[in-house]
Structure formats: structure tokens, C-alpha cells
Design a protein around this motif. Sequence first.
Motif, PDB file in Angstrom:
ATOM      1  N   ARG A  18       0.841  -1.204   0.000  1.00 27.30           N
ATOM      2  CA  ARG A  18       0.000   0.000   0.000  1.00 27.30           C
ATOM      3  C   ARG A  18       0.874   1.251   0.000  1.00 27.30           C
ATOM      4  O   ARG A  18       0.541   2.248  -0.629  1.00 27.30           O
ATOM      5  CB  ARG A  18      -0.921  -0.044   1.229  1.00 27.30           C
ATOM      6  N   HIS A  21       2.085   1.642  -3.477  1.00 31.67           N
ATOM      7  CA  HIS A  21       0.973   2.222  -4.265  1.00 31.67           C
ATOM      8  C   HIS A  21       0.906   3.736  -4.039  1.00 31.67           C
ATOM      9  O   HIS A  21       0.766   4.515  -4.982  1.00 31.67           O
ATOM     10  CB  HIS A  21      -0.346   1.540  -3.863  1.00 31.67           C
ATOM     11  N   HIS A  50      -3.466  10.141   0.894  1.00 31.13           N
ATOM     12  CA  HIS A  50      -4.830   9.736   0.494  1.00 31.13           C
ATOM     13  C   HIS A  50      -5.315   8.425   1.119  1.00 31.13           C
ATOM     14  O   HIS A  50      -6.483   8.295   1.452  1.00 31.13           O
ATOM     15  CB  HIS A  50      -4.986   9.734  -1.037  1.00 31.13           C
ATOM     16  N   ASP A  51      -4.427   7.444   1.260  1.00 25.07           N
ATOM     17  CA  ASP A  51      -4.851   6.149   1.827  1.00 25.07           C
ATOM     18  C   ASP A  51      -4.412   5.968   3.285  1.00 25.07           C
ATOM     19  O   ASP A  51      -4.360   4.839   3.790  1.00 25.07           O
ATOM     20  CB  ASP A  51      -4.316   4.990   0.967  1.00 25.07           C
ATOM     21  N   HIS A  78     -20.542   0.519   1.600  1.00 21.40           N
ATOM     22  CA  HIS A  78     -19.385  -0.356   1.826  1.00 21.40           C
ATOM     23  C   HIS A  78     -18.279   0.363   2.599  1.00 21.40           C
ATOM     24  O   HIS A  78     -17.982   1.531   2.336  1.00 21.40           O
ATOM     25  CB  HIS A  78     -18.858  -0.841   0.471  1.00 21.40           C
ATOM     26  N   GLU A  80     -15.283   0.239   2.361  1.00 25.93           N
ATOM     27  CA  GLU A  80     -14.189   0.715   1.498  1.00 25.93           C
ATOM     28  C   GLU A  80     -14.309   2.224   1.237  1.00 25.93           C
ATOM     29  O   GLU A  80     -13.334   2.888   0.901  1.00 25.93           O
ATOM     30  CB  GLU A  80     -14.247  -0.059   0.178  1.00 25.93           C
ATOM     31  N   LEU A  81     -15.518   2.741   1.403  1.00 27.16           N
ATOM     32  CA  LEU A  81     -15.740   4.169   1.141  1.00 27.16           C
ATOM     33  C   LEU A  81     -15.394   5.062   2.331  1.00 27.16           C
ATOM     34  O   LEU A  81     -15.457   6.279   2.219  1.00 27.16           O
ATOM     35  CB  LEU A  81     -17.214   4.417   0.769  1.00 27.16           C
ATOM     36  N   HIS A  83     -12.438   5.232   4.206  1.00 26.76           N
ATOM     37  CA  HIS A  83     -11.056   5.640   4.530  1.00 26.76           C
ATOM     38  C   HIS A  83     -10.675   7.037   4.020  1.00 26.76           C
ATOM     39  O   HIS A  83      -9.892   7.719   4.689  1.00 26.76           O
ATOM     40  CB  HIS A  83     -10.025   4.581   4.089  1.00 26.76           C
ATOM     41  N   HIS A 109     -11.481  10.856  -2.912  1.00 25.62           N
ATOM     42  CA  HIS A 109     -10.646  10.103  -3.866  1.00 25.62           C
ATOM     43  C   HIS A 109     -11.254   8.772  -4.275  1.00 25.62           C
ATOM     44  O   HIS A 109     -10.955   8.260  -5.347  1.00 25.62           O
ATOM     45  CB  HIS A 109      -9.211   9.934  -3.344  1.00 25.62           C
ATOM     46  N   THR A 111     -14.893   7.939  -4.121  1.00 25.29           N
ATOM     47  CA  THR A 111     -16.227   8.065  -4.735  1.00 25.29           C
ATOM     48  C   THR A 111     -16.281   9.075  -5.868  1.00 25.29           C
ATOM     49  O   THR A 111     -17.113   8.953  -6.758  1.00 25.29           O
ATOM     50  CB  THR A 111     -17.275   8.515  -3.696  1.00 25.29           C
ATOM     51  N   ASP A 127      -5.049   7.772  -8.753  1.00 25.53           N
ATOM     52  CA  ASP A 127      -5.286   6.567  -7.953  1.00 25.53           C
ATOM     53  C   ASP A 127      -5.751   5.413  -8.842  1.00 25.53           C
ATOM     54  O   ASP A 127      -5.450   4.258  -8.598  1.00 25.53           O
ATOM     55  CB  ASP A 127      -6.354   6.899  -6.891  1.00 25.53           C
ATOM     56  N   THR A 160     -15.915   1.857 -13.029  1.00 20.49           N
ATOM     57  CA  THR A 160     -16.182   1.466 -11.641  1.00 20.49           C
ATOM     58  C   THR A 160     -17.664   1.191 -11.425  1.00 20.49           C
ATOM     59  O   THR A 160     -18.036   0.205 -10.784  1.00 20.49           O
ATOM     60  CB  THR A 160     -15.679   2.556 -10.666  1.00 20.49           C
ATOM     61  N   LEU A 164     -19.218  -2.340 -10.278  1.00 16.43           N
ATOM     62  CA  LEU A 164     -20.030  -2.493  -9.063  1.00 16.43           C
ATOM     63  C   LEU A 164     -21.413  -3.060  -9.408  1.00 16.43           C
ATOM     64  O   LEU A 164     -21.906  -3.967  -8.723  1.00 16.43           O
ATOM     65  CB  LEU A 164     -20.165  -1.152  -8.332  1.00 16.43           C
ATOM     66  N   THR A 170     -24.079  -2.040  -4.071  1.00 17.42           N
ATOM     67  CA  THR A 170     -24.549  -0.658  -4.115  1.00 17.42           C
ATOM     68  C   THR A 170     -23.476   0.273  -4.671  1.00 17.42           C
ATOM     69  O   THR A 170     -22.282  -0.017  -4.618  1.00 17.42           O
ATOM     70  CB  THR A 170     -24.927  -0.151  -2.709  1.00 17.42           C
ATOM     71  N   TYR A 172     -22.387   4.322  -4.258  1.00 14.17           N
ATOM     72  CA  TYR A 172     -22.636   5.519  -3.447  1.00 14.17           C
ATOM     73  C   TYR A 172     -23.122   6.663  -4.356  1.00 14.17           C
ATOM     74  O   TYR A 172     -22.566   6.873  -5.439  1.00 14.17           O
ATOM     75  CB  TYR A 172     -21.346   5.925  -2.710  1.00 14.17           C
ATOM     76  N   THR A 175     -20.832   8.885  -6.481  1.00 16.40           N
ATOM     77  CA  THR A 175     -20.190   8.286  -7.658  1.00 16.40           C
ATOM     78  C   THR A 175     -21.068   8.501  -8.895  1.00 16.40           C
ATOM     79  O   THR A 175     -20.575   8.882  -9.959  1.00 16.40           O
ATOM     80  CB  THR A 175     -19.920   6.785  -7.405  1.00 16.40           C
TER      81      THR A 175
HETATM   82  O1  DGI Z   1      -7.883   2.661  -1.708  1.00 18.46           O
HETATM   83  P1  DGI Z   1      -7.548   2.178  -3.096  1.00 18.46           P
HETATM   84  O2  DGI Z   1      -7.607   0.669  -3.192  1.00 18.46           O
HETATM   85  O3  DGI Z   1      -6.248   2.715  -3.610  1.00 18.46           O
HETATM   86  O4  DGI Z   1      -8.650   2.706  -4.121  1.00 18.46           O
HETATM   87  P2  DGI Z   1     -10.047   3.406  -3.792  1.00 18.46           P
HETATM   88  O5  DGI Z   1      -9.968   4.244  -2.579  1.00 18.46           O
HETATM   89  O6  DGI Z   1     -10.439   4.091  -5.064  1.00 18.46           O
HETATM   90  O7  DGI Z   1     -11.034   2.206  -3.484  1.00 18.46           O
HETATM   91  C1  DGI Z   1     -11.675   1.653  -4.605  1.00 18.46           C
HETATM   92  C2  DGI Z   1     -12.563   0.527  -4.242  1.00 18.46           C
HETATM   93  O8  DGI Z   1     -13.792   0.967  -3.662  1.00 18.46           O
HETATM   94  C3  DGI Z   1     -12.907  -0.181  -5.528  1.00 18.46           C
HETATM   95  O9  DGI Z   1     -12.475  -1.531  -5.421  1.00 18.46           O
HETATM   96  C4  DGI Z   1     -14.387  -0.102  -5.640  1.00 18.46           C
HETATM   97  C5  DGI Z   1     -14.821   0.135  -4.213  1.00 18.46           C
HETATM   98  N1  DGI Z   1     -16.137   0.739  -4.070  1.00 18.46           N
HETATM   99  C6  DGI Z   1     -17.117   0.185  -3.326  1.00 18.46           C
HETATM  100  N2  DGI Z   1     -18.230   0.925  -3.396  1.00 18.46           N
HETATM  101  C7  DGI Z   1     -17.983   1.973  -4.206  1.00 18.46           C
HETATM  102  C8  DGI Z   1     -16.642   1.868  -4.615  1.00 18.46           C
HETATM  103  N3  DGI Z   1     -16.075   2.809  -5.415  1.00 18.46           N
HETATM  104  C9  DGI Z   1     -16.865   3.837  -5.806  1.00 18.46           C
HETATM  105  N4  DGI Z   1     -16.322   4.761  -6.630  1.00 18.46           N
HETATM  106  N5  DGI Z   1     -18.165   3.978  -5.448  1.00 18.46           N
HETATM  107  C10 DGI Z   1     -18.791   3.080  -4.648  1.00 18.46           C
HETATM  108  O10 DGI Z   1     -19.972   3.230  -4.318  1.00 18.46           O
END
Ligand code: DGI
Length: 195
Positions: A18, A21, A50-51, A78, A80-81, A83, A109, A111, A127, A160, A164, A170, A172, A175
Motif C-alpha cells: 500500500r 501504491h 490519500h490512503d 461499503h 471501502e468508502l 477511509h 478520492h 467516490t 489513484d 467502476t 459495481l 450498491t 454511493y 459516484t
Molecule cells: O484505496 P484504493 O484501493 O487505492 O482505491 P479506492 O480508494 O479508489 O477504493 C476503490 C474501491 O472501492 C474499488 O475496489 C471499488 C470500491 N467501491 C465500493 N463501493 C464503491 C466503490 N467505489 C466507488 N467509486 N463507489 C462506490 O460506491
Amino acid sequence: MKTDEAISIVKPHLKQERFDHTLRVAETAEELAGIYDEDVEKVRLAAILHDYAKYFPLDKMKQIIEESELPNDLIDYHHELWHGPAASVIIKQEHGVTDPDIRNAIRYHTTGRAGMSKMETILFVADYIEPGRSFPGVEEVRSTAKTDLNRAAWMALRNTIQFLVGKHVTVYPDTFHAYNDLTLRINGGNNIHGQ
Ligand code: DGI
Ligand code: FE
Ligand code: FE
């Protein structure tokens, strides 16, 4: 804040892959800043940070979001959104990064959002296209990013969203808003059907 300080803040929180990256995103974002005449120092800081919160425990990210001005609906989507928004708060609270351009680039970064600034778009695209990425279609986004930043961001959003939707998960709202906004922007305001 200097580059070295930003690196020393994030490094202990990231796995090696990471962190690597992160450095590639910074390099890519700096290249884009050069092409599109954006503040290279600020872009680099945003990219390095950013991460930052990527591996924070989920309950910690959730708490940061709930106790901040950030929209609580993030929690319904999710994790993932979380951080990016969480990092945008913590870098201000704990490291004194108050610059709104940097904080918004970090916040959005993952969404994107409607009306992204140039700096936000640069980080969003960097990214997505950094040399370690191998998403289907990334090569086309990489080459487009050299000449048309907004179209590159639009392509990344389209890919993306398709990804998804294909996974039956879902998306967001920001996006979709980012995608719609750029669709109009790159078509010069015409909402052309059938293209
Ligand atoms: O943190 P990174 O891995 O570098 O990249 P990122 O922060 O762009 O995370 C992307 C991940 O988030 C990607 O695998 C798709 C996932 N994701 C889940 N739900 C959504 C989403 N991405 C977007 N743009 N919108 C969503 O609703
Ligand atoms: Fe991320
Ligand atoms: Fe990233």
C-alpha cells in the motif's frame, strides 16, 4: 507540511504494498499536475496522505465519521468508502492539515463527486491509473489522462460503476453524481442520448 513529514505520518499505518501504491499515486499525480498546471506540492501531499486511513479499524473509521461533519449515510455503504473521508478529518485534527483543496482531494478520492476541482480530479485519476493498477480498461484511461483529464475521470467512473453493478452491489450516490456531472461537462452540456 513537507513531503518527508507526510511520508513519516502514513508509512507506519500502511502495508508495504500500500505504501508502494501511495508513492506511485504521488508520482502519477505530480505528472498530471504538470500537464494540467496544478500546484505540484499540494497534489503530492494529497497523494501521499490519500490512503492514510485505509487500515484503520472499522470501528475507529466509523467513530471518526459519526463524530465529524461528514454525512452519516456513508456508514450504510461499503466500508471501502470510509477511509478517504476519515483521513480528511484525521489529518486536520491530528496533523494540522487544514488546506481544503488537499482535504477534499483526499475525502473524495474513492467516490468522486459532482463538481470535482482539478486537484480532486487529478488524485481520483492518479489513484486509478498508477502503474501498479491492472483493471480492465485501465490502459485506455491512462492514455486519455495525458490529454483530457475530465474524460479520463469519466471513464474511470464509468468502469467502476459497471464493475459495481456487475457485482450486484450498491453504488454511493456521489459516484453517480460525479459520472453525471462529467458526462455533461465532456459533452459540452448536451445530454446526448444514444452515444
Ligand atoms: O484505496 P484504493 O484501493 O487505492 O482505491 P479506492 O480508494 O479508489 O477504493 C476503490 C474501491 O472501492 C474499488 O475496489 C471499488 C470500491 N467501491 C465500493 N463501493 C464503491 C466503490 N467505489 C466507488 N467509486 N463507489 C462506490 O460506491
Ligand atoms: Fe483509497
Ligand atoms: Fe489509493
